[in-house]
Design a protein around this motif. Structure first.
Motif, PDB file in Angstrom:
ATOM      1  N   ASP A 229       0.825  -1.217   0.000  1.00  0.00           N
ATOM      2  CA  ASP A 229       0.000   0.000   0.000  1.00  0.00           C
ATOM      3  C   ASP A 229       0.855   1.262   0.000  1.00  0.00           C
ATOM      4  O   ASP A 229       0.796   2.093   0.919  1.00  0.00           O
ATOM      5  N   GLY A 230       1.673   1.349  -1.049  1.00  0.00           N
ATOM      6  CA  GLY A 230       2.393   2.598  -1.332  1.00  0.00           C
ATOM      7  C   GLY A 230       3.339   3.054  -0.236  1.00  0.00           C
ATOM      8  O   GLY A 230       3.553   4.251  -0.073  1.00  0.00           O
ATOM      9  N   GLY A 231       3.906   2.113   0.550  1.00  0.00           N
ATOM     10  CA  GLY A 231       4.927   2.484   1.523  1.00  0.00           C
ATOM     11  C   GLY A 231       4.391   3.082   2.812  1.00  0.00           C
ATOM     12  O   GLY A 231       5.162   3.639   3.584  1.00  0.00           O
ATOM     13  N   LYS A 232       3.085   2.967   3.079  1.00  0.00           N
ATOM     14  CA  LYS A 232       2.564   3.442   4.378  1.00  0.00           C
ATOM     15  C   LYS A 232       3.039   2.497   5.478  1.00  0.00           C
ATOM     16  O   LYS A 232       3.158   1.287   5.241  1.00  0.00           O
ATOM     17  N   THR A 233       3.266   3.017   6.683  1.00  0.00           N
ATOM     18  CA  THR A 233       3.637   2.148   7.801  1.00  0.00           C
ATOM     19  C   THR A 233       2.391   1.369   8.255  1.00  0.00           C
ATOM     20  O   THR A 233       1.255   1.754   7.930  1.00  0.00           O
ATOM     21  N   LEU A 234       2.614   0.327   9.063  1.00  0.00           N
ATOM     22  CA  LEU A 234       1.460  -0.434   9.583  1.00  0.00           C
ATOM     23  C   LEU A 234       0.535   0.489  10.368  1.00  0.00           C
ATOM     24  O   LEU A 234      -0.692   0.384  10.280  1.00  0.00           O
ATOM     25  N   GLN A 235       1.148   1.376  11.131  1.00  0.00           N
ATOM     26  CA  GLN A 235       0.368   2.344  11.914  1.00  0.00           C
ATOM     27  C   GLN A 235      -0.529   3.178  10.992  1.00  0.00           C
ATOM     28  O   GLN A 235      -1.722   3.341  11.244  1.00  0.00           O
ATOM     29  N   GLU A 236       0.067   3.668   9.905  1.00  0.00           N
ATOM     30  CA  GLU A 236      -0.712   4.495   8.956  1.00  0.00           C
ATOM     31  C   GLU A 236      -1.781   3.657   8.263  1.00  0.00           C
ATOM     32  O   GLU A 236      -2.894   4.125   8.022  1.00  0.00           O
ATOM     33  N   LEU A 237      -1.431   2.402   7.937  1.00  0.00           N
ATOM     34  CA  LEU A 237      -2.417   1.533   7.290  1.00  0.00           C
ATOM     35  C   LEU A 237      -3.635   1.317   8.188  1.00  0.00           C
ATOM     36  O   LEU A 237      -4.758   1.166   7.719  1.00  0.00           O
ATOM     37  N   GLY A 238      -3.378   1.298   9.510  1.00  0.00           N
ATOM     38  CA  GLY A 238      -4.472   1.099  10.466  1.00  0.00           C
ATOM     39  C   GLY A 238      -5.472   2.256  10.461  1.00  0.00           C
ATOM     40  O   GLY A 238      -6.648   2.067  10.752  1.00  0.00           O
ATOM     41  N   GLY A 239      -5.028   3.425  10.093  1.00  0.00           N
ATOM     42  CA  GLY A 239      -5.931   4.579   9.988  1.00  0.00           C
ATOM     43  C   GLY A 239      -6.500   4.998  11.335  1.00  0.00           C
ATOM     44  O   GLY A 239      -5.918   4.754  12.385  1.00  0.00           O
ATOM     45  N   ASP A 240      -7.696   5.589  11.267  1.00  0.00           N
ATOM     46  CA  ASP A 240      -8.303   6.181  12.452  1.00  0.00           C
ATOM     47  C   ASP A 240      -9.180   5.126  13.156  1.00  0.00           C
ATOM     48  O   ASP A 240     -10.150   4.621  12.588  1.00  0.00           O
ATOM     49  N   ARG A 241      -8.820   4.801  14.395  1.00  0.00           N
ATOM     50  CA  ARG A 241      -9.515   3.721  15.126  1.00  0.00           C
ATOM     51  C   ARG A 241     -11.014   4.012  15.283  1.00  0.00           C
ATOM     52  O   ARG A 241     -11.855   3.138  15.067  1.00  0.00           O
ATOM     53  N   ALA A 242     -11.346   5.257  15.628  1.00  0.00           N
ATOM     54  CA  ALA A 242     -12.763   5.603  15.847  1.00  0.00           C
ATOM     55  C   ALA A 242     -13.552   5.427  14.545  1.00  0.00           C
ATOM     56  O   ALA A 242     -14.681   4.915  14.541  1.00  0.00           O
ATOM     57  N   ALA A 243     -12.936   5.823  13.425  1.00  0.00           N
ATOM     58  CA  ALA A 243     -13.625   5.678  12.132  1.00  0.00           C
ATOM     59  C   ALA A 243     -13.788   4.196  11.789  1.00  0.00           C
ATOM     60  O   ALA A 243     -14.830   3.772  11.258  1.00  0.00           O
TER      61      ALA A 243
END
Ligand SMILES: N[C@@H](CCC(=O)N[C@@H](CS)C(=O)NCC(=O)O)C(=O)O
Length: 223
Positions: free
Chosen positions: A149-163
């Protein structure tokens, strides 16, 4: 009893005891529902590309689940395994129902759950799936997911928890309403493919992140 078929499954690298893959669970529910015996072969991510082609020469792009048939051939993908079992054991309990329109509906519900629940579940458990691994499998999981996914970190891939939680709740509510009026299972009083797909997704979330499962599923809807 001679157990002729082998099911290649996925386990975590740290304990080798956590069977978390939703696709594998789909196949396991199908096998168990059909009362078909099989031997379980547990593999970590990095063992999949080595062990499955060693056991099944026809498999060139290995994934789990793979079912090694009595012929020695490896059959990949949960739906293909379920369809094979339905064809091969017509006198055992049905997975897709007797009527072709029911099969259609079961497959539609699979698509619904795969597209509406799986993406948010995946985002909610990237970090836990990584933390469940040993060093080698952790490095593989991180680099394969970040690369895809375009070099996003795992944290970034996880996105916004509330959403993510909101998305799960919205989509679960529809399934919840259907289950409330259906007679126990998604399509009535007997379990079938759609139920296996649903429970497999829930097992995935619970196996990786039990507290998130409680928040996102058990406490999402009032009853
Ligand atoms: N469409 C396939 C998907 C199989 C699949 O993607 N399996 C994942 C585990 S859930 C896998 O083998 N991943 C290997 C990897 O990520 O290296 C099915 O329904 O079985």
């Amino acid at each position: 009893m001679i157990i002729a078929m082998k099911l290649f499954e996925l386990v975590d690298g740290k304990t080798r005891k956590n069977f978390f893959s939703p696709m594998v669970w789909r196949a396991k529910f199908a096998l168990n529902h059909k009362n078909v015996p099989y031997e379980s072969i547990a593999l970590t991510f990095t063992e999949i590309p080595k062990k499955i082609p060693e056991a099944c020469a026809n498999v060139t792009a290995p994934t789990v689940p793979t079912l090694k048939l009595e012929t020695g051939e490896g059959l990949q993908a949960s739906l293909a395994i379920a369809e094979y079992l339905e064809r091969t054991y017509p006198d055992h309990p049905s997975i897709f129902g007797e009527d072709p329109s029911e099969k259609n509906l079961q497959k539609f519900l699979e698509s619904y759950m795969s597209s509406k629940l799986h993406p948010a579940f995946q985002r909610l458990v990237y970090i836990e799936m990584y933390e469940m691994q040993d060093e080698e499998n952790g490095a593989y999981f991180k680099s394969s997911r970040e690369k895809s996914d375009g070099g996003k970190t795992l944290q970034e891939l996880g996105g916004d928890r509330a959403a993510n939680l909101k998305e799960v709740k919205e989509n679960l509510e529809l399934i919840h309403t259907a289950l409330k009026h259906s007679g126990g299972y998604v399509l009535g009083d007997k379990p079938g493919w759609a139920d296996f797909v649903l429970i497999s997704a829930l097992i995935w979330l619970n196996s990786c992140a039990p507290q998130t499962f409680e928040e996102a599923v058990l406490n999402a809807i009032d009853d």
